[in-house]
Design a protein around this motif. Structure first.
Motif, PDB file in Angstrom:
ATOM      1  N   ARG A 258       0.839  -1.193   0.000  1.00 43.02           N
ATOM      2  CA  ARG A 258       0.000   0.000   0.000  1.00 43.02           C
ATOM      3  C   ARG A 258       0.879   1.250   0.000  1.00 43.02           C
ATOM      4  O   ARG A 258       1.921   1.272   0.663  1.00 43.02           O
ATOM      5  N   PRO A 259       0.481   2.311  -0.676  1.00 42.77           N
ATOM      6  CA  PRO A 259       1.254   3.559  -0.631  1.00 42.77           C
ATOM      7  C   PRO A 259       1.342   4.099   0.799  1.00 42.77           C
ATOM      8  O   PRO A 259       0.331   4.192   1.507  1.00 42.77           O
ATOM      9  N   GLY A 260       2.556   4.390   1.238  1.00 44.84           N
ATOM     10  CA  GLY A 260       2.758   5.031   2.526  1.00 44.84           C
ATOM     11  C   GLY A 260       2.575   4.147   3.737  1.00 44.84           C
ATOM     12  O   GLY A 260       2.548   4.649   4.870  1.00 44.84           O
ATOM     13  N   SER A 261       2.450   2.843   3.546  1.00 47.30           N
ATOM     14  CA  SER A 261       2.234   1.943   4.688  1.00 47.30           C
ATOM     15  C   SER A 261       3.007   0.644   4.493  1.00 47.30           C
ATOM     16  O   SER A 261       3.012   0.083   3.388  1.00 47.30           O
ATOM     17  N   PRO A 262       3.647   0.129   5.561  1.00 51.84           N
ATOM     18  CA  PRO A 262       4.346  -1.151   5.460  1.00 51.84           C
ATOM     19  C   PRO A 262       3.426  -2.347   5.699  1.00 51.84           C
ATOM     20  O   PRO A 262       3.847  -3.494   5.559  1.00 51.84           O
ATOM     21  N   GLU A 263       2.158  -2.110   6.047  1.00 48.84           N
ATOM     22  CA  GLU A 263       1.255  -3.207   6.394  1.00 48.84           C
ATOM     23  C   GLU A 263       0.930  -4.067   5.175  1.00 48.84           C
ATOM     24  O   GLU A 263       0.795  -3.573   4.055  1.00 48.84           O
ATOM     25  N   MET A 264       0.782  -5.364   5.403  1.00 51.64           N
ATOM     26  CA  MET A 264       0.400  -6.296   4.350  1.00 51.64           C
ATOM     27  C   MET A 264      -1.118  -6.436   4.339  1.00 51.64           C
ATOM     28  O   MET A 264      -1.723  -6.769   5.357  1.00 51.64           O
ATOM     29  N   ASP A 265      -1.711  -6.187   3.203  1.00 47.61           N
ATOM     30  CA  ASP A 265      -3.162  -6.250   3.050  1.00 47.61           C
ATOM     31  C   ASP A 265      -3.623  -7.698   3.223  1.00 47.61           C
ATOM     32  O   ASP A 265      -3.171  -8.589   2.492  1.00 47.61           O
ATOM     33  N   PRO A 266      -4.548  -7.969   4.159  1.00 48.48           N
ATOM     34  CA  PRO A 266      -5.001  -9.341   4.382  1.00 48.48           C
ATOM     35  C   PRO A 266      -5.777  -9.928   3.216  1.00 48.48           C
ATOM     36  O   PRO A 266      -5.977 -11.143   3.154  1.00 48.48           O
ATOM     37  N   GLY A 267      -6.209  -9.094   2.264  1.00 48.67           N
ATOM     38  CA  GLY A 267      -6.840  -9.620   1.067  1.00 48.67           C
ATOM     39  C   GLY A 267      -5.860 -10.307   0.142  1.00 48.67           C
ATOM     40  O   GLY A 267      -6.240 -11.164  -0.662  1.00 48.67           O
ATOM     41  N   PHE A 268      -4.585  -9.950   0.245  1.00 51.40           N
ATOM     42  CA  PHE A 268      -3.538 -10.553  -0.579  1.00 51.40           C
ATOM     43  C   PHE A 268      -2.617 -11.462   0.229  1.00 51.40           C
ATOM     44  O   PHE A 268      -2.015 -12.391  -0.319  1.00 51.40           O
ATOM     45  N   PHE A 269      -2.487 -11.195   1.526  1.00 48.34           N
ATOM     46  CA  PHE A 269      -1.656 -12.000   2.420  1.00 48.34           C
ATOM     47  C   PHE A 269      -2.503 -12.395   3.638  1.00 48.34           C
ATOM     48  O   PHE A 269      -2.301 -11.892   4.739  1.00 48.34           O
ATOM     49  N   PRO A 270      -3.486 -13.277   3.444  1.00 51.25           N
ATOM     50  CA  PRO A 270      -4.432 -13.581   4.521  1.00 51.25           C
ATOM     51  C   PRO A 270      -3.767 -14.168   5.764  1.00 51.25           C
ATOM     52  O   PRO A 270      -2.836 -14.974   5.667  1.00 51.25           O
ATOM     53  N   VAL A 271      -4.252 -13.732   6.920  1.00 46.17           N
ATOM     54  CA  VAL A 271      -3.812 -14.300   8.192  1.00 46.17           C
ATOM     55  C   VAL A 271      -4.568 -15.607   8.404  1.00 46.17           C
ATOM     56  O   VAL A 271      -5.806 -15.628   8.428  1.00 46.17           O
ATOM     57  N   LEU A 272      -3.828 -16.701   8.558  1.00 50.34           N
ATOM     58  CA  LEU A 272      -4.434 -18.025   8.671  1.00 50.34           C
ATOM     59  C   LEU A 272      -4.780 -18.390  10.105  1.00 50.34           C
ATOM     60  O   LEU A 272      -5.780 -19.065  10.356  1.00 50.34           O
ATOM     61  N   TRP A 273      -3.943 -17.934  11.041  1.00 44.14           N
ATOM     62  CA  TRP A 273      -4.130 -18.318  12.451  1.00 44.14           C
ATOM     63  C   TRP A 273      -3.235 -17.446  13.309  1.00 44.14           C
ATOM     64  O   TRP A 273      -2.123 -17.092  12.891  1.00 44.14           O
ATOM     65  N   THR A 274      -3.729 -17.074  14.502  1.00 46.73           N
ATOM     66  CA  THR A 274      -2.874 -16.438  15.506  1.00 46.73           C
ATOM     67  C   THR A 274      -3.186 -17.007  16.874  1.00 46.73           C
ATOM     68  O   THR A 274      -4.269 -17.570  17.109  1.00 46.73           O
ATOM     69  N   GLU A 275      -2.245 -16.834  17.783  1.00 43.53           N
ATOM     70  CA  GLU A 275      -2.447 -17.255  19.177  1.00 43.53           C
ATOM     71  C   GLU A 275      -3.658 -16.560  19.796  1.00 43.53           C
ATOM     72  O   GLU A 275      -4.332 -17.112  20.656  1.00 43.53           O
ATOM     73  N   ALA A 276      -3.942 -15.351  19.345  1.00 48.70           N
ATOM     74  CA  ALA A 276      -5.059 -14.573  19.879  1.00 48.70           C
ATOM     75  C   ALA A 276      -6.400 -14.957  19.251  1.00 48.70           C
ATOM     76  O   ALA A 276      -7.424 -14.341  19.555  1.00 48.70           O
ATOM     77  N   GLY A 277      -6.397 -15.955  18.366  1.00 46.21           N
ATOM     78  CA  GLY A 277      -7.635 -16.414  17.756  1.00 46.21           C
ATOM     79  C   GLY A 277      -8.057 -15.629  16.529  1.00 46.21           C
ATOM     80  O   GLY A 277      -9.214 -15.713  16.102  1.00 46.21           O
ATOM     81  N   GLU A 278      -7.135 -14.885  15.937  1.00 43.62           N
ATOM     82  CA  GLU A 278      -7.458 -14.078  14.761  1.00 43.62           C
ATOM     83  C   GLU A 278      -7.252 -14.875  13.477  1.00 43.62           C
ATOM     84  O   GLU A 278      -6.415 -15.773  13.405  1.00 43.62           O
ATOM     85  N   ARG A 279      -8.045 -14.510  12.471  1.00 44.68           N
ATOM     86  CA  ARG A 279      -7.974 -15.132  11.151  1.00 44.68           C
ATOM     87  C   ARG A 279      -8.695 -14.190  10.198  1.00 44.68           C
ATOM     88  O   ARG A 279      -9.746 -13.623  10.545  1.00 44.68           O
ATOM     89  N   SER A 280      -8.138 -13.960   9.018  1.00 40.19           N
ATOM     90  CA  SER A 280      -8.784 -13.036   8.084  1.00 40.19           C
ATOM     91  C   SER A 280     -10.230 -13.442   7.874  1.00 40.19           C
ATOM     92  O   SER A 280     -10.517 -14.595   7.519  1.00 40.19           O
ATOM     93  N   ASP A 281     -11.138 -12.496   8.083  1.00 45.84           N
ATOM     94  CA  ASP A 281     -12.550 -12.852   8.194  1.00 45.84           C
ATOM     95  C   ASP A 281     -13.192 -13.287   6.886  1.00 45.84           C
ATOM     96  O   ASP A 281     -14.259 -13.890   6.895  1.00 45.84           O
ATOM     97  N   PHE A 282     -12.548 -13.011   5.746  1.00 45.01           N
ATOM     98  CA  PHE A 282     -13.166 -13.400   4.484  1.00 45.01           C
ATOM     99  C   PHE A 282     -12.926 -14.860   4.127  1.00 45.01           C
ATOM    100  O   PHE A 282     -13.646 -15.424   3.292  1.00 45.01           O
TER     101      PHE A 282
END
Length: 296
Positions: A258-282
């Motif tokens: 993304r312009p001006g941001s180092p964050e990875m867009d979860p639409g292209f790099f989906p989060v599969l699992w985290t210790e906190a129970g997170e996962r890309s909602d789509f």
């Protein structure tokens, strides 16, 4: 889809020592059959989401002896996505690398053709996955490789150099597809590491088995000299906390910064699992949908 990737404390210790784990069974026979069908459809150009993959390195009419590769087939076929974006894949990679979670960097759909007309299916050069992701911080991958055929060394299965993730890091190899000598650049790396006789470990498993490996482990595969194809799917994961570096011009996937941001867009790099129970909602809705990508 039935996926088994439980990780024990002994597995974590072996992974840290060797740089890889072997698994006799990751997916069941029914899942193998479904993935084979999905792979055939995708290589034939039948994308059930209406979206082309990010990379297609082989198309009908190309050299039949070269290993076929698609990258990010998860965007084009939901059967592939159901396995490649599964929480089991993310959790295994996160636990083995002490990450807070895992997201997918990209996938590989690989089809190494059988021996035909006296010519084997093409080799894939020995390499380190993490050498190709200078655009990510941390620049560390963890990879789940699932065989969709019974695989042997003669059939061009993947092989690892035990403990090579602890060697000095090298730049990305110059030729990945069908090199004349798939171990050429690997031998130079071994010499640089002071290892005269690296221990090579082939992944020899039945269809549905596979492996998990560290991003700096040297691996590759020789020619397929058997009469059967060697098909596999591969999930390359990053830490869920990974961000883009300033070196975004290197690599296909840096285009998604993304312009001006180092964050990875979860639409292209989906989060599969985290210790906190997170996962890309789509993800879960996406793999069950029949809509085209842009309507999903």
């Amino acid at each position: 889809m039935h996926i088994t990737l439980d990780i024990t404390d002994d597995d974590i210790a072996a992974f840290a020592r060797d740089g890889f784990l072997l698994r006799d069974r990751i997916v069941d026979d029914a899942t193998v059959d479904a993935l084979r069908t999905a792979m055939t459809r995708t290589f034939d150009g039948d994308m059930d989401t209406g979206l082309q993959p990010d990379e297609v390195n082989w198309r009908p009419g190309n050299d039949p002896h070269v290993t076929r590769q698609i990258c990010n087939g998860w965007k084009s076929n939901r059967t592939l996505a159901a396995v490649l974006l599964s929480p089991e894949v993310g959790k295994a990679c996160a636990r083995l690398n002490t990450w807070p979670g895992a997201r997918i960097a990209h996938d590989n759909i690989l089809w190494k053709p059988p021996l035909a007309d006296g010519k084997p299916g093409g080799a894939l050069g020995m390499h380190q996955d993490s050498a190709f992701i200078v655009w990510s911080d941390p620049s560390l991958m963890c990879t789940v490789w699932i065989a969709l055929d019974d695989v042997t060394q003669e059939g061009g299965t993947m092989e690892f150099a035990r403990g090579s993730h602890l060697w000095p890091k090298e730049a990305a190899i110059s030729r990945f597809h069908d090199p004349a000598d798939y171990k050429d650049e690997f031998r130079i790396a071994a010499a640089n590491a002071g290892v005269a006789d690296p221990e090579m470990v082939p992944v020899e498993v039945r269809a549905g088995g596979g492996s998990i490996h560290h991003g700096w482990t040297w691996h590759g595969s020789g020619p397929n000299r058997c009469g059967n194809p060697r098909r596999s799917i591969v999930a390359h994961c990053l830490s869920s906390a990974a961000e883009f570096t300033d070196e975004v011009g290197i690599g296909v996937y840096s285009r998604y910064k993304r312009p001006g941001s180092p964050e990875m867009d979860p639409g292209f790099f989906p989060v599969l699992w985290t210790e906190a129970g997170e996962r890309s909602d789509f993800i879960d809705g996406y793999v069950q949908s029949s809509k085209l990508w842009h309507a999903a």
